[in-house]
Scaffold this active site. Structure first.
Site, PDB file in Angstrom:
ATOM      1  N   CYS A   1      -4.717  -0.949  -1.127  1.00  0.00           N
ATOM      2  CA  CYS A   1      -5.222   0.412  -1.021  1.00  0.00           C
ATOM      3  C   CYS A   1      -6.664   0.480  -1.516  1.00  0.00           C
ATOM      4  O   CYS A   1      -7.135  -0.416  -2.216  1.00  0.00           O
ATOM      5  CB  CYS A   1      -4.335   1.347  -1.816  1.00  0.00           C
ATOM      6  SG  CYS A   1      -4.074   0.772  -3.498  1.00  0.00           S
TER       7      CYS A   1
ATOM      8  N   CYS B   1       0.872  -1.170   0.000  1.00  0.00           N
ATOM      9  CA  CYS B   1       0.000   0.000   0.000  1.00  0.00           C
ATOM     10  C   CYS B   1       0.911   1.223   0.000  1.00  0.00           C
ATOM     11  O   CYS B   1       2.095   1.110  -0.262  1.00  0.00           O
ATOM     12  CB  CYS B   1      -0.990  -0.013   1.152  1.00  0.00           C
ATOM     13  SG  CYS B   1      -0.265   0.102   2.778  1.00  0.00           S
TER      14      CYS B   1
ATOM     15  N   CYS C   1      -3.159   3.808  -5.868  1.00  0.00           N
ATOM     16  CA  CYS C   1      -2.461   2.562  -5.544  1.00  0.00           C
ATOM     17  C   CYS C   1      -1.079   2.575  -6.182  1.00  0.00           C
ATOM     18  O   CYS C   1      -0.944   2.932  -7.358  1.00  0.00           O
ATOM     19  CB  CYS C   1      -3.230   1.355  -6.084  1.00  0.00           C
ATOM     20  SG  CYS C   1      -4.716   0.981  -5.182  1.00  0.00           S
TER      21      CYS C   1
END
Length: 159
Positions: free
Chosen positions: A79, A7, A87
């Site tokens: 994400c 993430c 992302c």
């Protein structure tokens, strides 16, 4: 098999996923996590939740994707692109899938409401990790397209 949970900040979701995967996974499977812009710390609520769930918390830290100990076989972005979050894109010859989860670090409200946001993220990730580990991975390892389809399907699961 090496799995990277990726993430942006590497302080909540990817840490929850890494620790949960390593807690549940059989021998031969290893998860790691990283961020494209790591915060430099693991959110204390993430560590507290993992401890309450009986999952070891030692050694987890926020780190950059430039600091990976091994090249991953699979990269799972966690994400929440639907929430306008960008992302990170991992470039390299790996299988990629997206398991979007809202970032509990941005939760507001009472302590109980914020804890509930962390628990919701954890439950989603745990359900997806359990579904991943229940796949016939030895078979799917021979067919990357089928593995990608299954990983994408798992990424849509909600508990």
């Amino acid at each position: 098999m090496n799995i990277l949970f990726l993430c942006t900040g590497n302080s909540c979701r990817s840490i929850l996923a890494e620790a949960t995967f390593n807690h549940l996974a059989p021998a031969g499977f290893q998860a790691m996590s990283a961020g494209s812009k790591p915060t430099g710390y693991v959110h204390p609520r993430s560590l507290a939740l993992l401890a309450r769930e009986g999952i070891a918390t030692e050694g987890y830290r926020s780190k950059s994707w430039d600091d990976l100990p091994v090249t991953p076989d699979i990269v799972v972005t966690v994400c929440a692109s639907a929430a306008g979050e960008t992302c990170p894109v991992y470039l390299g010859p790996v299988l990629r899938t997206h398991w979007g989860v809202e970032d509990p670090a941005h939760a507001t409200g009472t302590d109980a409401e914020i804890d509930a946001a962390f628990m919701a993220a954890y439950r989603i990730l745990r359900a997806r990790i359990e579904a991943f580990l229940a796949l016939p991975l030895a078979e799917l390892a021979q067919d990357r397209a089928a593995l990608k389809r299954e990983l994408d399907r798992v990424g849509a699961l909600l508990p």
